[in-house]
Design an enzyme around this catalytic site. Structure first.
Site, PDB file in Angstrom:
ATOM      1  N   ARG A  25       0.819  -1.216   0.000  1.00 36.55           N
ATOM      2  CA  ARG A  25       0.000   0.000   0.000  1.00 36.55           C
ATOM      3  C   ARG A  25       0.852   1.265   0.000  1.00 36.55           C
ATOM      4  NH1 ARG A  25      -5.562  -0.632   1.598  1.00 36.55           N
ATOM      5  NH2 ARG A  25      -6.152  -2.616   0.673  1.00 36.55           N
ATOM      6  N   ARG A  29      -3.647   6.749   0.372  1.00 34.88           N
ATOM      7  CA  ARG A  29      -4.139   8.009   0.898  1.00 34.88           C
ATOM      8  C   ARG A  29      -3.227   8.736   1.876  1.00 34.88           C
ATOM      9  NH1 ARG A  29     -10.374   7.135   2.143  1.00 34.88           N
ATOM     10  NH2 ARG A  29      -9.593   5.082   2.677  1.00 34.88           N
ATOM     11  N   ARG A  38      -7.389  11.718  -6.031  1.00 38.25           N
ATOM     12  CA  ARG A  38      -8.650  11.124  -5.585  1.00 38.25           C
ATOM     13  C   ARG A  38      -9.757  12.159  -5.402  1.00 38.25           C
ATOM     14  NH1 ARG A  38     -11.537   8.752  -4.551  1.00 38.25           N
ATOM     15  NH2 ARG A  38     -11.658   7.461  -2.702  1.00 38.25           N
ATOM     16  N   ASP A  74      -6.565  -3.050  -7.541  1.00 39.76           N
ATOM     17  CA  ASP A  74      -7.141  -3.643  -6.338  1.00 39.76           C
ATOM     18  C   ASP A  74      -7.385  -5.117  -6.609  1.00 39.76           C
ATOM     19  OD1 ASP A  74      -8.369  -2.818  -3.583  1.00 39.76           O
ATOM     20  OD2 ASP A  74      -9.745  -4.269  -4.440  1.00 39.76           O
ATOM     21  N   TYR A 149     -14.610 -11.699   0.161  1.00 43.99           N
ATOM     22  CA  TYR A 149     -15.402 -10.524  -0.231  1.00 43.99           C
ATOM     23  C   TYR A 149     -16.629 -10.915  -1.050  1.00 43.99           C
ATOM     24  CZ  TYR A 149     -11.584  -7.612   1.416  1.00 43.99           C
ATOM     25  OH  TYR A 149     -10.656  -7.011   2.211  1.00 43.99           O
TER      26      TYR A 149
HETATM   27  O1  1CP Z   1       0.517   0.595  -3.390  1.00 45.79           O
HETATM   28  C1  1CP Z   1      -0.398  -0.223  -3.225  1.00 45.79           C
HETATM   29  O2  1CP Z   1      -0.220  -1.299  -2.611  1.00 45.79           O
HETATM   30  C2  1CP Z   1      -1.749   0.141  -3.746  1.00 45.79           C
HETATM   31  C3  1CP Z   1      -2.411  -0.871  -4.627  1.00 45.79           C
HETATM   32  C4  1CP Z   1      -3.424  -1.732  -3.886  1.00 45.79           C
HETATM   33  C5  1CP Z   1      -3.270  -3.073  -3.522  1.00 45.79           C
HETATM   34  C6  1CP Z   1      -2.021  -3.918  -3.638  1.00 45.79           C
HETATM   35  C7  1CP Z   1      -4.755  -1.346  -3.546  1.00 45.79           C
HETATM   36  C8  1CP Z   1      -5.354  -0.017  -3.758  1.00 45.79           C
HETATM   37  N1  1CP Z   1      -5.404  -2.457  -3.050  1.00 45.79           N
HETATM   38  C9  1CP Z   1      -4.513  -3.507  -3.008  1.00 45.79           C
HETATM   39  C10 1CP Z   1      -4.802  -4.884  -2.597  1.00 45.79           C
HETATM   40  C11 1CP Z   1      -5.937  -5.167  -1.676  1.00 45.79           C
HETATM   41  N2  1CP Z   1      -7.215  -4.683  -1.725  1.00 45.79           N
HETATM   42  C12 1CP Z   1      -5.876  -6.106  -0.631  1.00 45.79           C
HETATM   43  C13 1CP Z   1      -4.663  -6.931  -0.311  1.00 45.79           C
HETATM   44  C14 1CP Z   1      -3.689  -6.101   0.466  1.00 45.79           C
HETATM   45  C15 1CP Z   1      -4.039  -5.887   1.913  1.00 45.79           C
HETATM   46  O3  1CP Z   1      -4.253  -6.866   2.626  1.00 45.79           O
HETATM   47  O4  1CP Z   1      -4.055  -4.710   2.311  1.00 45.79           O
HETATM   48  C16 1CP Z   1      -7.132  -6.155  -0.012  1.00 45.79           C
HETATM   49  C17 1CP Z   1      -7.533  -7.015   1.171  1.00 45.79           C
HETATM   50  C18 1CP Z   1      -7.968  -5.251  -0.699  1.00 45.79           C
HETATM   51  C19 1CP Z   1      -9.395  -4.970  -0.419  1.00 45.79           C
HETATM   52  C20 1CP Z   1      -9.588  -3.526  -0.132  1.00 45.79           C
HETATM   53  N3  1CP Z   1      -9.623  -2.576  -1.109  1.00 45.79           N
HETATM   54  C21 1CP Z   1      -9.676  -2.887   1.121  1.00 45.79           C
HETATM   55  C22 1CP Z   1      -9.656  -3.574   2.485  1.00 45.79           C
HETATM   56  C23 1CP Z   1     -11.054  -3.728   3.019  1.00 45.79           C
HETATM   57  C24 1CP Z   1     -11.097  -4.620   4.264  1.00 45.79           C
HETATM   58  O5  1CP Z   1     -11.556  -5.774   4.159  1.00 45.79           O
HETATM   59  O6  1CP Z   1     -10.683  -4.164   5.332  1.00 45.79           O
HETATM   60  C25 1CP Z   1      -9.804  -1.504   0.866  1.00 45.79           C
HETATM   61  C26 1CP Z   1      -9.948  -0.407   1.870  1.00 45.79           C
HETATM   62  C27 1CP Z   1      -9.757  -1.333  -0.552  1.00 45.79           C
HETATM   63  C28 1CP Z   1      -9.776  -0.063  -1.304  1.00 45.79           C
HETATM   64  C29 1CP Z   1      -8.446   0.389  -1.787  1.00 45.79           C
HETATM   65  N4  1CP Z   1      -7.613  -0.354  -2.601  1.00 45.79           N
HETATM   66  C30 1CP Z   1      -6.481   0.378  -2.874  1.00 45.79           C
HETATM   67  C31 1CP Z   1      -6.608   1.650  -2.217  1.00 45.79           C
HETATM   68  C32 1CP Z   1      -5.614   2.764  -2.287  1.00 45.79           C
HETATM   69  C33 1CP Z   1      -7.830   1.637  -1.529  1.00 45.79           C
HETATM   70  C34 1CP Z   1      -8.391   2.777  -0.692  1.00 45.79           C
HETATM   71  C35 1CP Z   1      -9.544   3.347  -1.406  1.00 45.79           C
HETATM   72  C36 1CP Z   1      -9.407   4.733  -1.931  1.00 45.79           C
HETATM   73  O7  1CP Z   1      -8.377   5.280  -2.374  1.00 45.79           O
HETATM   74  O8  1CP Z   1     -10.491   5.347  -1.937  1.00 45.79           O
END
Ligand code: 1CP
Length: 343
Positions: A25, A29, A38, A74, A149
């Site tokens: 990540r 943000r 964003r 994602d 999910y």
């Molecule tokens: O630099 C990076 O790593 C960003 C790229 C990235 C990756 C590798 C994003 C962007 N998502 C992911 C993978 C991801 N998505 C995982 C595996 C990694 C981890 O365990 O953290 C998971 C579980 C998700 C699902 C997901 N997507 C969540 C978690 C929800 C939960 O169950 O708690 C969330 C909050 C997202 C949204 C998301 N994905 C990525 C970002 C930057 C965001 C935030 C949303 C936004 O910018 O509005």
């Protein structure tokens, strides 16, 4: 520096100058530049626009000096090709409007087609071209974490419906895991063809399973995935949270790198698994929020115990919290590079 990056060399257990570092990540943000984008685009709009994928993916390399980029996307993105409708909601995460709960739901899923998510591969090609020698890591969710999910309909703490399917309708669960496994292999294969130099499979929530359930219901699918990807000849990273009890099984998948969370000492994992696997981790992400001194003290413990190990990559034990200060991450990268020297 030799032709291959220190990140790739550490994945392969080859000698390199200092400990490589990147952060899960690392695009997100906590970055003012990401928040600015964003305010104009939703997360999904960013993830579907190749030029924006490139711009967001390369920024942490420019701003922090990390040794690898990770594709901005994602884990949910490829599921659109199967006919799964989802949204990514602010402060919630992925929400699925048509959860998959029955055998009929699974039978309605379409086979994955790379052309449905062509923007991911175009984004990767643009990113690899912009980065030059710095590797870009491609990624996918793992079948269980994706199922968590898609079956629940959104983020969950208990994974109740997913576990219920696994125990009470094992054939249905297995069909879903097979469908997702085929998708993961096709999706990641195309990512390598588009310039990914390594692949990480996020099984973030797999630690919720017992060792017996993992071995019986998940491991065969993970072995299929890693065996299918092995001929691509790129490092394969397998990551989950809270996996201490699963690590010996996870090491049997064929992964070349295991991502470890902050709860487990890396030297204990090394003693348990031997020296054939690269370990990636594992600073408590909250140390970054607590400030540079707290982050440095934690990094000191991790790096001091591992810096002579050629199979070690520094990372956090999970993703960068959005409350992190970019300057703390930058100082941390510099500190690891300076204090991780092998010689
Ligand atoms: O630099 C990076 O790593 C960003 C790229 C990235 C990756 C590798 C994003 C962007 N998502 C992911 C993978 C991801 N998505 C995982 C595996 C990694 C981890 O365990 O953290 C998971 C579980 C998700 C699902 C997901 N997507 C969540 C978690 C929800 C939960 O169950 O708690 C969330 C909050 C997202 C949204 C998301 N994905 C990525 C970002 C930057 C965001 C935030 C949303 C936004 O910018 O509005």
């Amino acid at each position: 520096m030799t032709s291959e990056s220190r990140f790739i060399r550490a994945c392969r257990g080859q000698a390199h100058d200092t400990v490589p570092v990147w952060f899960m990540r690392q695009a997100g943000r906590y970055q003012p530049s990401y928040r600015a984008l964003r305010s104009r685009y939703s997360m999904l709009e960013l993830a579907r626009a190749p030029e924006l994928i490139r711009d967001v993916t390369i920024r942490p390399v420019e701003e922090l000096g990390v040794d690898a980029a990770i594709l901005f996307s994602d884990i949910m993105i490829p599921l659109a090709s199967l006919g799964i409708d989802f949204d990514i909601q602010e402060n919630v995460g992925p929400v699925v409007s048509n959860p998959i709960r029955t055998r009929a739901d699974i039978d309605r899923l379409r086979p994955f087609r790379a052309e449905d998510v062509a923007y991911v591969f175009e984004g990767l090609r643009l990113t690899a071209a912009a980065l030059g020698a710095t590797p870009v890591i491609g990624f996918s969710g793992a079948p269980f974490t994706l199922a968590s999910y898609v079956v629940e309909g959104g983020p969950s703490r208990t994974y109740r419906r997913t576990k219920q399917m696994m125990w009470t309708e094992p054939d249905t669960f297995s069909a879903l895991m097979r469908s997702f496994s085929a998708m993961v292999v096709a999706y990641l294969t195309e990512q390598v063809a588009s310039g990914a130099a390594a692949l990480q499979i996020f099984d973030s929530w797999i630690g919720a399973l017992s060792m017996e359930d993992y071995s019986r219901s998940v491991l065969p699918h993970m072995r299929f995935i890693f065996e299918s990807l092995a001929p691509l000849n790129v490092p394969l990273i397998y990551f989950g949270v809270g996996t201490q009890h699963l690590l010996p099984e996870m090491a049997r998948t064929g992964a070349t790198v295991l991502g470890i969370d902050w709860r487990t000492r890396l030297t204990d994992v090394r003693a348990m698994l031997g020296s054939d696997v690269t370990l990636q981790g594992n600073l408590d992400p909250e140390r970054v929020v607590a400030g540079f001194e707290a982050a440095r003290a934690g990094a000191q413990e991790v790096v001091a115990s591992m810096r002579h190990d050629p199979r070690f990559i520094f990372n956090l034990g999970h993703g960068v919290p959005k409350e992190s200060e970019p300057a703390v991450l930058k100082q941390l990268v510099d500190w690891v590079h300076e204090h991780g020297r092998m010689a």
